[in-house]
Design an enzyme around this catalytic site. Sequence first.
Site, short mmCIF file in Angstrom:
data_model
loop_
_atom_site.label_atom_id
_atom_site.label_comp_id
_atom_site.label_asym_id
_atom_site.label_seq_id
_atom_site.Cartn_x
_atom_site.Cartn_y
_atom_site.Cartn_z
N HIS A 16 1.11 -1.38 0.15
CA HIS A 16 0.04 -0.33 -0.04
C HIS A 16 0.89 1.04 -0.04
O HIS A 16 1.87 0.91 0.20
CB HIS A 16 -0.67 0.19 1.30
N ASP A 29 2.99 -4.12 8.39
CA ASP A 29 1.97 -3.53 7.97
C ASP A 29 0.90 -4.72 7.93
O ASP A 29 0.93 -5.33 7.22
CB ASP A 29 1.78 -2.53 6.56
N GLN A 48 -5.06 -5.34 7.55
CA GLN A 48 -6.44 -6.35 6.89
C GLN A 48 -6.42 -7.15 7.83
O GLN A 48 -6.82 -7.89 7.97
CB GLN A 48 -5.99 -6.71 6.00
N LYS A 94 -10.87 -1.15 10.48
CA LYS A 94 -11.12 -2.63 9.86
C LYS A 94 -11.41 -3.93 10.49
O LYS A 94 -11.31 -4.58 10.20
CB LYS A 94 -10.19 -2.77 8.93
N CYS A 128 -5.21 2.13 -3.96
CA CYS A 128 -3.42 2.99 -2.89
C CYS A 128 -1.86 1.81 -3.27
O CYS A 128 -1.57 1.58 -2.50
CB CYS A 128 -4.15 3.09 -1.72
#
Length: 411
Positions: free
Chosen positions: A124, A201, A204, A227, A368
Amino acid sequence: MFSDKEIQKIRNQFPILKEKIYSNPLIYMDNAATTQKPLKVIQASQSYYSTMNSNVHRGLHYLSHKATLYVENVRKKIKKFIHARHSSEIIFTKGTTESINLVASSMENFIKEGDEIIISCLEHHSNFVPWQILCKKKNAILKIISIHDSGFLKLTDFEFLISEKTKIVSISHISNVLGIINPVKDIIEKAHEYGALVLIDGAQVPSNLDLNVQDLNVDFYVFSAHKMYGPTGIGILYGKKKILEKLYPYQFGGEMIKNVSFDGTTYSDLPFKFEAGTPNIEGIVVWGFAIDFVKEIGISNIQSYKKKLLMYAIKCLSSIDGIQLYGVSKDVSDKSGIISFNIDNLHCFDVGSLLDRLGIAVRTGHLCAQPLMNFFRVTGMIRVSFSVYNTCEEIDYLLESLLKAKKILLK
């Protein structure tokens, strides 16, 4: 696995699912961008402002003490949720993006000319641009792990790229475009062999996988509340205590200061050293209720149900002539509930617009992740991403709607 009755019970907790979009029932399949919020989370926001609104860590009065207690309890709750060793390793930020920027900025004094930072083609923009900027500032070298045509990382590429000059490896745990679960534990282990730090990261991840940062042995881990059924504008940076203690603060101001004089300033201990100014108190408090929601349903239950939806959706979408599915393999064990695709001779924006008119919310565009779009030689994709409140019946309607859109747009 959930029964139909149990799924309906879960769906009933989300008021927005009763909304009509252009006279059609809302079918929300943009969960990789943000999840909808259950009633207990929505009510918690009103309750905060009605019963405890106050600044934290600063007042001796009752409301300040109450709000501070709630905030610190949520910090402990997150520590337990991700299996961190210390609550002080949990730094509240605005979200995943700020958490990555915090690390990139705080690491600046530890990066010198010729040092190397490794990311992947999958990232991303939030896990791409901060490292690109840092490398330009310090004349360091940004190296990119490539991917196979399937979308999976070329691990042999990573083993070739890493060296004693590597200072940071920053990789997504789950691709926000392809839904591929990357082998981050192996990457962390290899990076540590060369003395490099690793940031993962995890935007998700929290409502998709059981997360254990100690088992991963990761140096930094970042994700957001919104999220995982929580509010926007709040997230965390997890960092190993011994590493965070060496880093410089990212911002300066109130709360992160221990002593200030005309001669100099000393900083507060962790975690407050990195939490300048008044935090998003409401967001933190409400996030605690979102974590409770996830725990009540169970991560493993959510994961298995979304696998079911994923397999069914792949089967349905694969029946469309001219469809191109990205990052899809026969084995979905290394996939989360995300599918990105295009249909021959149709622009993703046109398809997304028609789906919207039929009540289906999906994401379209470069997602993104423009370097990844360039790899696949496309300008954008259509992404559907599932949550625990989606159903196979909704996927049937998605298939029907895509066939209708194809018929209209190819006239």
